[in-house]
Structures are given as C-alpha cells and as structure tokens.
Enzyme design. Structure first.
Site: not given
Ligand code: PNS
Length: 165
Positions: A90, A17
C-alpha cells in the site's frame, strides 16, 4: 498451471485484501488464499473464523480456494506447487517489512517469487488493524470491509463492551 499463494493473517479480511485477490486471480491460473495461524500475533479472530470470513467472500471466484496453514510459508508453498507468493503493497511504510519477508523467503526457496500488487488507491490506508481500532470507537468502516467481517467485528466488539462492563 501457475499457482500462487496469497498468504496473510486476514484478521479479518478487508476490501483491500479482496482487491488484491481480484488482481492476483487474473494473473495466475489458481490462487490459494493461505490464512496463517500466526499465534505470535494474538489474532482477534480464531483461525477457523478468519478462514470462514474469507471463504464466504470468494465462493463466486472459480480459481480461488482458501486454506489455513501453520508452518513456514515457503514449505506450504512448496507443498502446493506454488510458483509465487502474492502480497499487497500500500504505502512506503509497508516496504521495509515486506522487503525483509520477501528476501527471507527467497533465501529459503529461490524458486518461489514474491509478487507485490497495489490495491486501488481507495484502500491505501486500509488495514485490518486500523479497521478494528476505528470500529472499536464506533467509526464508519462499511465501505472498507466486507459485510460478514463487519458483522463479526461488531458482534465481537459488542461482546467485549458487555464483558468490560
Ligand atoms: O497479514 P500478515 O500478518 O502481514 O501476514 C504475515 C504472514 C502470514 C505472511 C507471515 O507472518 C508468514 O509468512 N507467516 C508464516 C510463517 C513464516 O513463514 N514466517 C517467516 C516469513 S519470512
């Protein structure tokens, strides 16, 4: 001024994050980390805890603020005059869910763009869910999570072990 919202559950915040946040704050004048109440996900940490764990990691970023919200994401984005929603991507496995959310948010407000950013490859396999699982079984996650979140996870897990007897 271009404002972006970086929404998520942040249960808890990970280095992945923070990597996305670093990239977003270079692209936008102001980034608001929007911590979702997300009661339907039954989070490990309370909304206040999740927000505090994020806040403690962004105090040195001059163009980042942290808020919580409990409404439709696009409604919160409109309230904040945000032009974009930032999401981390991702792997291919993220795509389906992210694509659906982005399309739905575009349907709700076509003026707000969803911007996908990729983290450094060392975080490609990092998720709050997986880190909680590995931590629970005593695995090493120090390099993947900020110190305050690791501490919070460890004390939460220790408490659980005691109560589980
Ligand atoms: O970190 P997460 O759990 O993947 O984040 C998901 C989040 C918080 C972005 C999503 O659940 C959300 O936007 N919640 C707010 C309510 C909402 O607007 N839902 C519809 C999204 S299409």
């Amino acid at each position: 001024m271009n404002i972006a919202l970086y929404p998520g559950s942040f249960d808890p915040i990970t280095n992945g994050h923070l990597d996305i946040l670093q990239r977003a704050r270079k692209l936008f004048d102001q980034v608001i980390v929007a911590v979702a109440e997300n009661a339907e996900k039954d989070p490990t940490f309370s909304l206040e805890e999740r927000k505090r764990l994020v806040e403690e990691n962004v105090t040195h970023f001059d163009n980042v603020s942290v808020e919580s919200f409990n409404c439709l994401l696009v409604d919160h984005a409109q309230k904040k005059n945000a032009v974009a929603l930032v999401r981390g991507l991702r792997a291919v496995s993220d795509f389906e869910y992210e694509f659906q959310m982005a399309q739905m948010n575009r349907h709700l407000d076509p003026k707000i763009e969803t911007v996908f950013l990729m983290p450094n490859e060392k975080y490609f396999f990092t998720s709050s869910h997986l880190l909680k699982l590995v931590n629970r079984y005593g695995g090493e996650i120090d390099e993947l999570i900020p110190a305050n979140a690791l501490h919070a996870l460890r004390s939460r897990f220790a408490k659980k072990s005691v109560s589980e007897g």
